[in-house]
Design a protein around this motif. Sequence first.
Motif, PDB file in Angstrom:
ATOM      1  N   ILE A 339      42.617 -54.174  54.385  1.00  0.00           N
ATOM      2  CA  ILE A 339      41.196 -54.347  54.678  1.00  0.00           C
ATOM      3  C   ILE A 339      40.373 -53.780  53.520  1.00  0.00           C
ATOM      4  O   ILE A 339      40.543 -52.628  53.122  1.00  0.00           O
ATOM      5  N   LYS A 340      39.503 -54.623  52.979  1.00  0.00           N
ATOM      6  CA  LYS A 340      38.657 -54.217  51.864  1.00  0.00           C
ATOM      7  C   LYS A 340      37.320 -53.683  52.365  1.00  0.00           C
ATOM      8  O   LYS A 340      36.835 -52.649  51.910  1.00  0.00           O
ATOM      9  N   SER A 341      36.699 -54.374  53.312  1.00  0.00           N
ATOM     10  CA  SER A 341      35.427 -53.931  53.884  1.00  0.00           C
ATOM     11  C   SER A 341      35.202 -54.624  55.217  1.00  0.00           C
ATOM     12  O   SER A 341      35.784 -55.670  55.491  1.00  0.00           O
ATOM     13  N   VAL A 342      34.356 -54.014  56.062  1.00  0.00           N
ATOM     14  CA  VAL A 342      34.018 -54.546  57.373  1.00  0.00           C
ATOM     15  C   VAL A 342      32.509 -54.491  57.540  1.00  0.00           C
ATOM     16  O   VAL A 342      31.880 -53.472  57.230  1.00  0.00           O
ATOM     17  N   ASP A 343      31.911 -55.578  58.000  1.00  0.00           N
ATOM     18  CA  ASP A 343      30.479 -55.620  58.291  1.00  0.00           C
ATOM     19  C   ASP A 343      30.332 -56.066  59.741  1.00  0.00           C
ATOM     20  O   ASP A 343      30.317 -57.264  60.039  1.00  0.00           O
ATOM     21  N   ARG A 770      29.816 -46.655  46.921  1.00  0.00           N
ATOM     22  CA  ARG A 770      29.043 -47.894  47.088  1.00  0.00           C
ATOM     23  C   ARG A 770      29.956 -49.080  47.349  1.00  0.00           C
ATOM     24  O   ARG A 770      29.768 -50.167  46.835  1.00  0.00           O
ATOM     25  N   GLY A 771      31.005 -48.843  48.126  1.00  0.00           N
ATOM     26  CA  GLY A 771      31.902 -49.915  48.531  1.00  0.00           C
ATOM     27  C   GLY A 771      32.982 -50.253  47.539  1.00  0.00           C
ATOM     28  O   GLY A 771      33.814 -51.113  47.804  1.00  0.00           O
ATOM     29  N   LYS A 772      33.011 -49.570  46.365  1.00  0.00           N
ATOM     30  CA  LYS A 772      34.002 -49.883  45.347  1.00  0.00           C
ATOM     31  C   LYS A 772      34.978 -48.718  45.196  1.00  0.00           C
ATOM     32  O   LYS A 772      34.597 -47.549  45.275  1.00  0.00           O
ATOM     33  N   ALA A 773      36.257 -49.051  44.980  1.00  0.00           N
ATOM     34  CA  ALA A 773      37.281 -48.031  44.818  1.00  0.00           C
ATOM     35  C   ALA A 773      36.945 -47.130  43.644  1.00  0.00           C
ATOM     36  O   ALA A 773      36.529 -47.601  42.577  1.00  0.00           O
ATOM     37  N   SER A 774      37.100 -45.824  43.816  1.00  0.00           N
ATOM     38  CA  SER A 774      36.738 -44.883  42.763  1.00  0.00           C
ATOM     39  C   SER A 774      37.707 -43.705  42.771  1.00  0.00           C
ATOM     40  O   SER A 774      38.785 -43.769  43.378  1.00  0.00           O
ATOM     41  N   THR A 775      37.317 -42.617  42.089  1.00  0.00           N
ATOM     42  CA  THR A 775      38.180 -41.464  41.912  1.00  0.00           C
ATOM     43  C   THR A 775      37.481 -40.194  42.370  1.00  0.00           C
ATOM     44  O   THR A 775      36.258 -40.162  42.558  1.00  0.00           O
ATOM     45  N   LEU A 776      38.274 -39.122  42.503  1.00  0.00           N
ATOM     46  CA  LEU A 776      37.706 -37.837  42.884  1.00  0.00           C
ATOM     47  C   LEU A 776      36.783 -37.314  41.784  1.00  0.00           C
ATOM     48  O   LEU A 776      35.750 -36.700  42.081  1.00  0.00           O
ATOM     49  N   GLU A 802      33.897 -42.317  51.957  1.00  0.00           N
ATOM     50  CA  GLU A 802      32.908 -43.313  51.538  1.00  0.00           C
ATOM     51  C   GLU A 802      31.626 -42.583  51.168  1.00  0.00           C
ATOM     52  O   GLU A 802      31.080 -41.821  51.960  1.00  0.00           O
ATOM     53  N   ALA A 803      31.167 -42.818  49.937  1.00  0.00           N
ATOM     54  CA  ALA A 803      29.964 -42.143  49.437  1.00  0.00           C
ATOM     55  C   ALA A 803      28.947 -43.162  48.969  1.00  0.00           C
ATOM     56  O   ALA A 803      29.287 -44.261  48.542  1.00  0.00           O
ATOM     57  N   GLY A 804      27.679 -42.795  49.016  1.00  0.00           N
ATOM     58  CA  GLY A 804      26.603 -43.670  48.553  1.00  0.00           C
ATOM     59  C   GLY A 804      25.487 -42.837  47.978  1.00  0.00           C
ATOM     60  O   GLY A 804      25.616 -41.642  47.763  1.00  0.00           O
ATOM     61  N   GLY A 805      24.350 -43.457  47.745  1.00  0.00           N
ATOM     62  CA  GLY A 805      23.218 -42.719  47.192  1.00  0.00           C
ATOM     63  C   GLY A 805      23.254 -42.687  45.696  1.00  0.00           C
ATOM     64  O   GLY A 805      24.113 -43.252  45.049  1.00  0.00           O
ATOM     65  N   ARG A 806      22.327 -41.948  45.080  1.00  0.00           N
ATOM     66  CA  ARG A 806      22.219 -41.949  43.629  1.00  0.00           C
ATOM     67  C   ARG A 806      23.252 -41.017  43.004  1.00  0.00           C
ATOM     68  O   ARG A 806      23.624 -39.994  43.572  1.00  0.00           O
ATOM     69  N   VAL A 875      29.657 -50.539  31.900  1.00  0.00           N
ATOM     70  CA  VAL A 875      29.453 -49.375  32.760  1.00  0.00           C
ATOM     71  C   VAL A 875      29.056 -49.822  34.157  1.00  0.00           C
ATOM     72  O   VAL A 875      28.193 -50.674  34.339  1.00  0.00           O
ATOM     73  N   GLN A 876      29.694 -49.232  35.159  1.00  0.00           N
ATOM     74  CA  GLN A 876      29.460 -49.591  36.555  1.00  0.00           C
ATOM     75  C   GLN A 876      28.011 -49.343  36.956  1.00  0.00           C
ATOM     76  O   GLN A 876      27.435 -48.300  36.686  1.00  0.00           O
ATOM     77  N   GLY A 877      27.410 -50.372  37.613  1.00  0.00           N
ATOM     78  CA  GLY A 877      26.053 -50.252  38.138  1.00  0.00           C
ATOM     79  C   GLY A 877      24.966 -50.425  37.100  1.00  0.00           C
ATOM     80  O   GLY A 877      23.784 -50.276  37.413  1.00  0.00           O
ATOM     81  N   THR A 878      25.320 -50.734  35.849  1.00  0.00           N
ATOM     82  CA  THR A 878      24.316 -50.931  34.796  1.00  0.00           C
ATOM     83  C   THR A 878      24.688 -52.156  33.980  1.00  0.00           C
ATOM     84  O   THR A 878      25.720 -52.775  34.180  1.00  0.00           O
ATOM     85  N   ASN A 879      23.817 -52.509  33.018  1.00  0.00           N
ATOM     86  CA  ASN A 879      24.117 -53.590  32.078  1.00  0.00           C
ATOM     87  C   ASN A 879      24.579 -53.031  30.736  1.00  0.00           C
ATOM     88  O   ASN A 879      24.687 -53.759  29.761  1.00  0.00           O
ATOM     89  N   GLU A 880      24.843 -51.715  30.705  1.00  0.00           N
ATOM     90  CA  GLU A 880      25.238 -51.057  29.463  1.00  0.00           C
ATOM     91  C   GLU A 880      26.674 -51.403  29.093  1.00  0.00           C
ATOM     92  O   GLU A 880      27.562 -51.418  29.939  1.00  0.00           O
ATOM     93  N   THR A 881      26.894 -51.707  27.809  1.00  0.00           N
ATOM     94  CA  THR A 881      28.221 -52.006  27.291  1.00  0.00           C
ATOM     95  C   THR A 881      28.611 -50.955  26.269  1.00  0.00           C
ATOM     96  O   THR A 881      27.845 -50.675  25.337  1.00  0.00           O
TER      97      THR A 881
END
Length: 927
Positions: A339-343, A770-776, A802-806, A875-881
Amino acid sequence: MKTKRPILLTLLLLLTVALLGFAQVAPSLTPTSPTATGRAVFAIADAAVDVGAVTKINITVDSIRVHAQGGDWIALTSTPQTFDLLELKAQGVAQLLAEAELPAGDYDQIELSVSNIVVVDAEGEHEAKLPSNKLRLKGELKVEAGATSTAHFDFLADQSLHLTGEGRYIFAPVIKLETRDKAEAEVSGKKEGSGKKEVRIKGGSTRTDAQLGMDAEGSLDAGIRITPDAALSLAADGKVKQSKGQALTTGTLKAVDTTNGAITFTTRAGTELVLYLASDTEVLLSGSSARAADLSGRLGAEAVAKYNAETKALSRLVVASDFKNKAQVSADLDLSGEIKSVDVSKGTVTIKTDTGASVTLKLGKEAKLNLDGVTSGPAGLEGKAGARIKVGYDANTGQLKELKEKTEVEAEASVTGTLKVVSPSEGTVTVTTAAGAEVVLKVASSSKVMVNGTLSTLGGLKQMIGSEVTLEYEQETKVVGELKARGEVKGAEGVTGIIKAVNPAKGTVTITTPSGQEVVLNVTAGSSLVADGAISSLAGMAGKVGEEFSAEFDSKTKSVHNLKARAQTNARVSGTLSDVDVNGGTITIATQTGGDVTLKVDASSELEAGGEDVTLEELGRLISAQVTVEFNAQAMIATEVKAVGKAAAAGKASGAIKSVDAAAGAITITLEAGGDLTLTATGDSTILVSGARSALADLISKVGSRTIVEYATDTKVVTRLVVVGAGSTRANVAGTLKLVDLQAGAVTIAPQTGGEVVLKVSYDTKILIRGKASTLAALAGLVGSPVAVQYVAQTSAALSIEAGGRTLETAETKEGGKGQSGGGSGSEIRSSSGAGSEGTSTSSEGSGASARTTASATGSLKAVDPEKNTVTIVVQGTNETLVLKVTSQSRILVSVASSILQLATLVGSQVVVEYDLKAMTVISLKA
């Protein structure tokens, strides 16, 4: 910038075509009268709602033709036109493709010739590969004099658009076809800005209502498609190839061999397949259940086949007596994954399949959900991200029908003994254990059969009767997960050489040996043929003439037992075996020169330890052994692995925990078969309690619980132990992330009510930001943000976070002693852009410092250039390369230490990178 991924659309991409008539047609088209004609209108539209990262789907239709029943093809238009399906969606209209006159009569096919499909996403334009540019759709269309007939084509883009492992788009149309006669079609003037006319269609009587799809070969028919779990690639000749997952195709029955449990199936594209019957094979004749033996009387009949693309095991065969029946019975599909996500609010669940693709399914009231062995509702899926499941669903509607959580106990039962009986017609094997008991198990379409380390079939397994076999199976269903047979085939000879000729009609293959001798071998339904890492047919071998193969065959009858490809060997490496990833199918060698080489291992790889054939799992018990490996340097696939030493035999047992001595590292289990077994646990032992990694001391409270254990029979050292009975209870906590301790592997949560909760984090913990696999490490940048955690109450082990916010980015200035804040003020820096933007943390020196300035970022790997020694990261969440240099000091980690060459195979993957801000060089990169 977003990374390409499999596109899941929630509604249909609608292509509407209305057919009404065409003037000046030859009289051979059997009209109702020589001058009776009608008006024909073709229109295209798109009613999709969400297309994910895709912003445009441009389709170029070169021509449209219709086929008169018993007559010829009629060209209606030959002027290429390009339509942006997503622009049509935004406008909510249908646009005119063509308008003509057709003679009154019956028509049975419509053809769209598509020259190009261009998909535009965040990374630019990409040409999507079509398995076939000719879209020929079978359906009944009746044109009456003075009346209007229409045909509607709804393109289901969520089932049509796929990605290969290399990131190439494949567009294999799945189309819902509805034809009507005596309909109304209104064509208006050209719409401003588009230059095309609008069309509105309504009324009429339905003639055809069916769903058609295209397989990897380009056949388009009712009830077939490329399934979501398919593993696709593009061959050197540009053709689409499927190596894993379910395959659906249509064709005709050519032959039935009930003795070896095989049928020969000729696809619509002309490919000959040998498919194998399994215990769960469903055979339907004209909609009714039937036996395999009943197929002998239906040779030449049209049929739809569903089978395992890797093993060629048949799961469903539908011999249809009519068009509608075939479409109806082929709608159900099944897949395995996590299961990846549930809505719950939208009533959907997204599943990541075992082949890496994703599919979103609808959760209706009729869906049967079985979680932790208990029937549940949709709300029960919340907090289940990462759970292993198996689902069945209606491919036509995307409706989930059944979901079952796959527990540890389901796949943990095993038996070792002597192979006594193989029954391909019934899809079963009988094994005699050392105690003399007989065990009968089912071999399903999902079962994996290995003979002497090579992928095989039930027919091929018959040659191994009397040999030693090991089987893993589900206790409840008695269905085999994997079967391994090992032993010498009596009267067998071996030969290696180049395939000179293949004759499917005679059932022979000719091999030229290195000495120039020609050996002609007979291929039967019981022969196991392996090419490109998957079971193949003799017809499939026709394209392998000139390639090197090895064959094992009966010395008297010259009948082939096994025939498999030997990939061209381009390189050799020697060193120490440092890692074996059984699930990922890779091995890593620490070379004598100091570098690491990671290679893929597939069914064509020959694995040997101490002069004996071994499996990849057995090779994994020889970590640190000396190995010599020959491999294909271009594909990075091992062709031959030779290890020094002999793999320790693996034992498996189940029973109740009797005692635990954490100080001595010992555990005693009372076996279900009787007697006690005392084992030793070391730091390398994997101990799981309710899915969470645990220590031996944690088992003290589990005395009396049922457990399944794997261990080395010679040393009695535990390799893996799972507590499956009377397990720990799960709990949930939500609040604010107060602290992340990277060294201790722990997080502290401050709930809205109550005291703080400290939880342990292991490599098994699922971390989502924010719903994407990440690390500690990435989670450490979210201190102060809201989090939701599921954990084991008894052990305080976090199962999912599961974490969110800025994101909070910090910059620390280190000068002098470790941990001292600098930068003149010692203050914490919080940034929202630049080098310290979302997903990036920065560490810099204070004034006068001479140490380097570093930063870290999480994102996707966009490009790797081994010649320039650079990597490009979005970079995740931005348009920066970020474009970073890789030096000899850079540490590249792909599960283990790797090189930039191995990294080049992971473009598109998520990475975490630490780098030098001044020199823009990689310090460490983990993929």
